[in-house]
Design a protein around this motif. Structure first.
Motif, PDB file in Angstrom:
ATOM      1  N   SER A  24       0.833  -1.184   0.000  1.00 27.98           N
ATOM      2  CA  SER A  24       0.000   0.000   0.000  1.00 27.98           C
ATOM      3  C   SER A  24       0.881   1.253   0.000  1.00 27.98           C
ATOM      4  N   VAL A  25       0.593   2.155  -0.923  1.00 28.37           N
ATOM      5  CA  VAL A  25       1.275   3.446  -0.926  1.00 28.37           C
ATOM      6  C   VAL A  25       0.439   4.346  -0.018  1.00 28.37           C
ATOM      7  N   ASP A  26       0.903   4.499   1.215  1.00 29.19           N
ATOM      8  CA  ASP A  26       0.224   5.345   2.191  1.00 29.19           C
ATOM      9  C   ASP A  26       1.089   6.561   2.431  1.00 29.19           C
ATOM     10  N   ALA A  27       0.777   7.631   1.732  1.00 28.81           N
ATOM     11  CA  ALA A  27       1.532   8.875   1.838  1.00 28.81           C
ATOM     12  C   ALA A  27       0.507   9.998   1.922  1.00 28.81           C
ATOM     13  N   PRO A  28      -0.061  10.206   3.113  1.00 22.52           N
ATOM     14  CA  PRO A  28      -1.125  11.203   3.228  1.00 22.52           C
ATOM     15  C   PRO A  28      -0.790  12.493   2.498  1.00 22.52           C
ATOM     16  N   PRO A  29      -1.735  13.007   1.769  1.00 19.99           N
ATOM     17  CA  PRO A  29      -3.155  12.691   1.770  1.00 19.99           C
ATOM     18  C   PRO A  29      -3.567  11.590   0.787  1.00 19.99           C
ATOM     19  N   LEU A  30      -2.621  10.930   0.103  1.00 20.75           N
ATOM     20  CA  LEU A  30      -2.956   9.915  -0.904  1.00 20.75           C
ATOM     21  C   LEU A  30      -2.721   8.511  -0.362  1.00 20.75           C
ATOM     22  N   GLN A  33      -3.884   1.260  -2.788  1.00 22.47           N
ATOM     23  CA  GLN A  33      -3.687  -0.156  -2.461  1.00 22.47           C
ATOM     24  C   GLN A  33      -3.194  -0.883  -3.708  1.00 22.47           C
ATOM     25  N   LEU A  34      -2.037  -1.508  -3.597  1.00 19.64           N
ATOM     26  CA  LEU A  34      -1.484  -2.293  -4.692  1.00 19.64           C
ATOM     27  C   LEU A  34      -2.037  -3.712  -4.625  1.00 19.64           C
ATOM     28  N   PRO A  35      -2.068  -4.419  -5.760  1.00 21.42           N
ATOM     29  CA  PRO A  35      -2.485  -5.829  -5.717  1.00 21.42           C
ATOM     30  C   PRO A  35      -1.561  -6.616  -4.790  1.00 21.42           C
ATOM     31  N   SER A  36      -2.069  -7.696  -4.209  1.00 22.51           N
ATOM     32  CA  SER A  36      -1.286  -8.487  -3.256  1.00 22.51           C
ATOM     33  C   SER A  36      -0.066  -9.142  -3.904  1.00 22.51           C
ATOM     34  N   PRO A  46      13.284   7.376  -4.582  1.00 26.79           N
ATOM     35  CA  PRO A  46      11.832   7.182  -4.600  1.00 26.79           C
ATOM     36  C   PRO A  46      11.452   5.751  -4.199  1.00 26.79           C
ATOM     37  N   MET A  47      10.166   5.597  -3.794  1.00 28.41           N
ATOM     38  CA  MET A  47       9.670   4.265  -3.449  1.00 28.41           C
ATOM     39  C   MET A  47       9.757   3.388  -4.684  1.00 28.41           C
ATOM     40  N   GLU A  48      10.030   2.103  -4.477  1.00 31.00           N
ATOM     41  CA  GLU A  48      10.117   1.174  -5.596  1.00 31.00           C
ATOM     42  C   GLU A  48       9.179  -0.003  -5.369  1.00 31.00           C
ATOM     43  N   GLY A  49       8.454  -0.354  -6.413  1.00 33.07           N
ATOM     44  CA  GLY A  49       7.576  -1.510  -6.358  1.00 33.07           C
ATOM     45  C   GLY A  49       7.883  -2.456  -7.504  1.00 33.07           C
ATOM     46  N   LYS A  50       7.552  -3.726  -7.291  1.00 32.25           N
ATOM     47  CA  LYS A  50       7.742  -4.734  -8.329  1.00 32.25           C
ATOM     48  C   LYS A  50       6.489  -5.571  -8.431  1.00 32.25           C
ATOM     49  N   GLY A  51       6.064  -5.794  -9.689  1.00 35.91           N
ATOM     50  CA  GLY A  51       4.892  -6.606  -9.945  1.00 35.91           C
ATOM     51  C   GLY A  51       5.256  -8.042 -10.235  1.00 35.91           C
ATOM     52  N   PRO A  52       4.249  -8.894 -10.372  1.00 36.58           N
ATOM     53  CA  PRO A  52       4.478 -10.326 -10.544  1.00 36.58           C
ATOM     54  C   PRO A  52       5.147 -10.696 -11.872  1.00 36.58           C
ATOM     55  N   ASP A  53       5.042  -9.836 -12.868  1.00 32.34           N
ATOM     56  CA  ASP A  53       5.628 -10.128 -14.180  1.00 32.34           C
ATOM     57  C   ASP A  53       6.892  -9.316 -14.432  1.00 32.34           C
ATOM     58  N   GLY A  54       7.505  -8.824 -13.371  1.00 34.90           N
ATOM     59  CA  GLY A  54       8.739  -8.062 -13.506  1.00 34.90           C
ATOM     60  C   GLY A  54       8.536  -6.580 -13.754  1.00 34.90           C
ATOM     61  N   GLU A  55       7.275  -6.113 -13.777  1.00 36.99           N
ATOM     62  CA  GLU A  55       7.056  -4.685 -13.956  1.00 36.99           C
ATOM     63  C   GLU A  55       7.604  -3.922 -12.770  1.00 36.99           C
ATOM     64  N   LYS A  56       8.018  -2.685 -13.034  1.00 38.84           N
ATOM     65  CA  LYS A  56       8.572  -1.837 -11.980  1.00 38.84           C
ATOM     66  C   LYS A  56       7.710  -0.594 -11.810  1.00 38.84           C
ATOM     67  N   MET A  57       7.609  -0.148 -10.578  1.00 38.18           N
ATOM     68  CA  MET A  57       6.898   1.085 -10.257  1.00 38.18           C
ATOM     69  C   MET A  57       7.843   1.933  -9.410  1.00 38.18           C
ATOM     70  N   MET A  58       7.862   3.213  -9.697  1.00 40.53           N
ATOM     71  CA  MET A  58       8.598   4.154  -8.853  1.00 40.53           C
ATOM     72  C   MET A  58       7.636   5.261  -8.460  1.00 40.53           C
ATOM     73  N   ASP A 156      -4.406   2.049 -15.302  1.00 36.55           N
ATOM     74  CA  ASP A 156      -5.502   3.020 -15.165  1.00 36.55           C
ATOM     75  C   ASP A 156      -6.485   2.531 -14.100  1.00 36.55           C
ATOM     76  N   ALA A 157      -6.822   1.236 -14.145  1.00 31.90           N
ATOM     77  CA  ALA A 157      -7.749   0.672 -13.150  1.00 31.90           C
ATOM     78  C   ALA A 157      -7.160   0.792 -11.746  1.00 31.90           C
ATOM     79  N   LEU A 158      -5.880   0.518 -11.606  1.00 35.40           N
ATOM     80  CA  LEU A 158      -5.215   0.643 -10.308  1.00 35.40           C
ATOM     81  C   LEU A 158      -5.261   2.082  -9.814  1.00 35.40           C
ATOM     82  N   MET A 159      -4.919   3.020 -10.671  1.00 35.06           N
ATOM     83  CA  MET A 159      -4.888   4.428 -10.264  1.00 35.06           C
ATOM     84  C   MET A 159      -6.286   4.959  -9.951  1.00 35.06           C
ATOM     85  N   ASN A 160      -7.308   4.366 -10.546  1.00 34.49           N
ATOM     86  CA  ASN A 160      -8.684   4.760 -10.228  1.00 34.49           C
ATOM     87  C   ASN A 160      -9.094   4.361  -8.816  1.00 34.49           C
TER      88      ASN A 160
END
Length: 166
Positions: A24-30, A33-36, A46-58, A156-160
Motif C-alpha cells: 500500500s502506498v500510504d503517503a497522506p493525503p494519498l 492499495q497495490l495488488p497483493s 523514490p519508493m520502488e515496487g515490483k509486480g508479478p511479471d517483472g514490472e517496476k513502479m517508482m 488506469d484501473a489501479l490508479m482509479n
C-alpha cells in the motif's frame, strides 16, 4: 519450546503486518492499495515496487514548501506540460497517450501519459501518472516488457482506486 513458539508467532505476526503494509502506498493525503502480488519498498526514495511479471513502479513524493507562492496543483500542471511530456517521448518512444488529465476527486489534479518502444527482445512500455492536491504531488512511473495498451488498462484501473484524506 514455549518461548520459541511465542517468538515464532511474534515474528510471523510482525512479518504479516509488514507484508500487508508493503502493498500500500500510504503517503497522506494519498492512499493507493497495490495488488497483493506486488511488493513495495517504501523505505527507498523514490519508493520502488515490483509486480508479478517483472514490472517496476517508482513513486516520488513532493510536498509543498512553506511560503511557496504556487500550489502543488499548479506545479503539477507545469510539470505535466514540460517534464512529463518530454520523458514520454524520450529515447525514440512512440507516445500512445499524450499527456492528458486523469480523473480524480474535486480539488485534485492528475495527468497521465503512456509510451512504448521496441527493443531487441520485444516491446517495452513506460506509463506515468502525476497526481496532486494543494500541498503534495505524487509521481508514479510504471515500466515493463510487453505492449502498452494492456498495461495501460491495468494501471488506469489501479490508479482509479486512489483514496484521498482531504
Amino acid at each position: 519450546m514455549k518461548t520459541i513458539r511465542i517468538s515464532l508467532a511474534s515474528l510471523l505476526l510482525s512479518f504479516s503486518a509488514q507484508m500487508a503494509h508493503a502493498q500500500s502506498v500510504d503517503a497522506p493525503p494519498l492512499h493507493l492499495q497495490l495488488p497483493s502480488t506486488w511488493t513495495l519498498d517504501s523505505a527507498r526514495r523514490p519508493m520502488e515496487g515490483k509486480g508479478p511479471d517483472g514490472e517496476k513502479m517508482m513513486v516520488t513524493i513532493a510536498r509543498a514548501l512553506p511560503n511557496k507562492t504556487t500550489t502543488a496543483r499548479e506545479d503539477a500542471h507545469a510539470f505535466a506540460q514540460g517534464i512529463l511530456k518530454d520523458v514520454a517521448s524520450r529515447n525514440g518512444k512512440l507516445v500512445v497517450r499524450a499527456v492528458e488529465e486523469f480523473p480524480v476527486p474535486a480539488g485534485k489534479t492528475a495527468y497521465s501519459s503512456a509510451s512504448e518502444s521496441s527493443r531487441l527482445f520485444g516491446k517495452y512500455y513506460f506509463i506515468q501518472y502525476l497526481l496532486a492536491s494543494e500541498d503534495a504531488m505524487f509521481y508514479f512511473t510504471f515500466e515493463g516488457k510487453g505492449e502498452v495498451l494492456p498495461a495501460l488498462k491495468r494501471f488506469d484501473a489501479l490508479m482509479n482506486e486512489q483514496r484521498w484524506d482531504e
